[in-house]
Design an enzyme around this catalytic site. Structure first.
Site, mmCIF file in Angstrom:
data_model
loop_
_atom_site.group_PDB
_atom_site.id
_atom_site.type_symbol
_atom_site.label_atom_id
_atom_site.label_comp_id
_atom_site.label_asym_id
_atom_site.label_seq_id
_atom_site.Cartn_x
_atom_site.Cartn_y
_atom_site.Cartn_z
ATOM 1 N N ASP A 1 -15.139 7.762 -13.076
ATOM 2 C CA ASP A 1 -15.662 9.123 -13.164
ATOM 3 C C ASP A 1 -16.276 9.386 -14.532
ATOM 4 O O ASP A 1 -17.311 10.050 -14.648
ATOM 5 C CB ASP A 1 -14.534 10.125 -12.915
ATOM 6 C CG ASP A 1 -14.203 10.268 -11.433
ATOM 7 O OD1 ASP A 1 -15.056 9.913 -10.593
ATOM 8 O OD2 ASP A 1 -13.099 10.745 -11.116
ATOM 9 N N ASP B 1 -9.879 8.587 -15.617
ATOM 10 C CA ASP B 1 -10.540 7.809 -14.560
ATOM 11 C C ASP B 1 -11.827 7.221 -15.130
ATOM 12 O O ASP B 1 -12.817 7.939 -15.338
ATOM 13 C CB ASP B 1 -10.845 8.703 -13.351
ATOM 14 C CG ASP B 1 -11.352 7.898 -12.156
ATOM 15 O OD1 ASP B 1 -12.328 7.135 -12.314
ATOM 16 O OD2 ASP B 1 -10.761 8.024 -11.070
ATOM 17 N N THR C 1 -0.850 5.268 -1.162
ATOM 18 C CA THR C 1 -0.093 4.013 -1.284
ATOM 19 C C THR C 1 -0.429 3.247 -2.549
ATOM 20 O O THR C 1 0.306 2.338 -2.944
ATOM 21 C CB THR C 1 -0.373 3.098 -0.090
ATOM 22 O OG1 THR C 1 -1.758 2.686 -0.122
ATOM 23 C CG2 THR C 1 -0.110 3.832 1.231
ATOM 24 N N ARG D 1 -8.940 2.325 -4.140
ATOM 25 C CA ARG D 1 -7.490 2.444 -4.125
ATOM 26 C C ARG D 1 -7.057 3.619 -3.276
ATOM 27 O O ARG D 1 -7.531 4.739 -3.466
ATOM 28 C CB ARG D 1 -6.953 2.622 -5.554
ATOM 29 C CG ARG D 1 -5.437 2.601 -5.635
ATOM 30 C CD ARG D 1 -4.946 2.700 -7.059
ATOM 31 N NE ARG D 1 -5.111 4.045 -7.608
ATOM 32 C CZ ARG D 1 -4.471 4.481 -8.691
ATOM 33 N NH1 ARG D 1 -3.663 3.668 -9.350
ATOM 34 N NH2 ARG D 1 -4.660 5.702 -9.137
#
Length: 215
Positions: free
Chosen positions: A209, A206, A114, A110
């Site tokens: 992660d 996340d 944006t 990603r």
């Protein structure tokens, strides 16, 4: 703001043990080892729900007591398709449930500015179009990566696509269901919303992660 979507195509796996384990996953103190184990366990729970409608056929069997007729899956073939990298954490749980499943991969990242997905890798079993494809990714945020992965599978001729996530934002659910009129979605939680950085609130942080210890 309330976000409306087609709830008939969404299954929330709300078993008490699932909700208990999900709370541990949300905790910022939970380390990578335990987080990985919980992702695997919840993927297995979701796999039961995602395959609940698989057809059965009679199967003769001889028990230690007598001959009888049991049931077996009627020829349904499955492919597990993780969206890289976080989706890899859900694969082993589903393989425990469906050992004969094949595994494909779709690589997406990603753009941090944006929030748009970019595909960098894709590989499916040769007969993927004949299989029920379980697309797996722990988090459904904007829906960009999920819709891109679903589009790729459709281009390969896959007809039965089911998306399995652990937590989902209403915005992402709406995006996926409106983008593809046939996909079905399974999640352990519909969370509150996305924040300004397109992270799920309250979410898990996340997931990639936390699975791989790259915080």
């Amino acid at each position: 703001m309330i976000i409306e979507f087609d709830r008939s195509r969404v299954t929330v796996v709300d078993h008490p043990l699932v909700q208990h384990k999900l709370t541990i996953m949300r905790d910022e103190r939970t380390g990578s080892k335990q987080f990985r184990e919980l992702v695997k366990e919840l993927a297995l729970f979701e796999g039961y729900e995602a395959t609940r409608d698989f057809p059965l056929e009679d199967a003769p069997v001889k028990t230690p007591i007598c001959a009888t007729t049991g049931k077996q899956i009627a020829g349904r073939k499955v492919a597990i398709v993780p969206i890289l990298r976080a989706g890899l954490g859900m694969v082993d749980g589903l393989l425990e449930l469906i050992p004969a499943a094949r595994v494909g991969h779709v690589g997406m990242y990603r753009d941090e500015v944006t929030h748009e997905p970019h595909e960098y890798y894709a590989k499916l079993p040769a007969d993927a179009e004949q299989r029920t494809c379980l697309v797996v990714d722990p988090m459904l945020a904007t829906g960009g990566s999920a819709t891109a992965a679903i589009d790729y599978l459709r281009r390969q001729g896959v007809k039965d696509v089911r998306l399995l996530v652990l937590v989902a934002a209403p915005e992402g659910i709406k995006t996926v269901l409106e983008h593809d009129s046939e996909v079905r979605l399974y999640t352990c939680s519909i969370d509150e919303c996305l924040n300004d950085a397109a992270y799920i609130v309250p979410g898990l942080g996340d997931a990639g992660d936390r699975i791989f210890g790259t915080l």
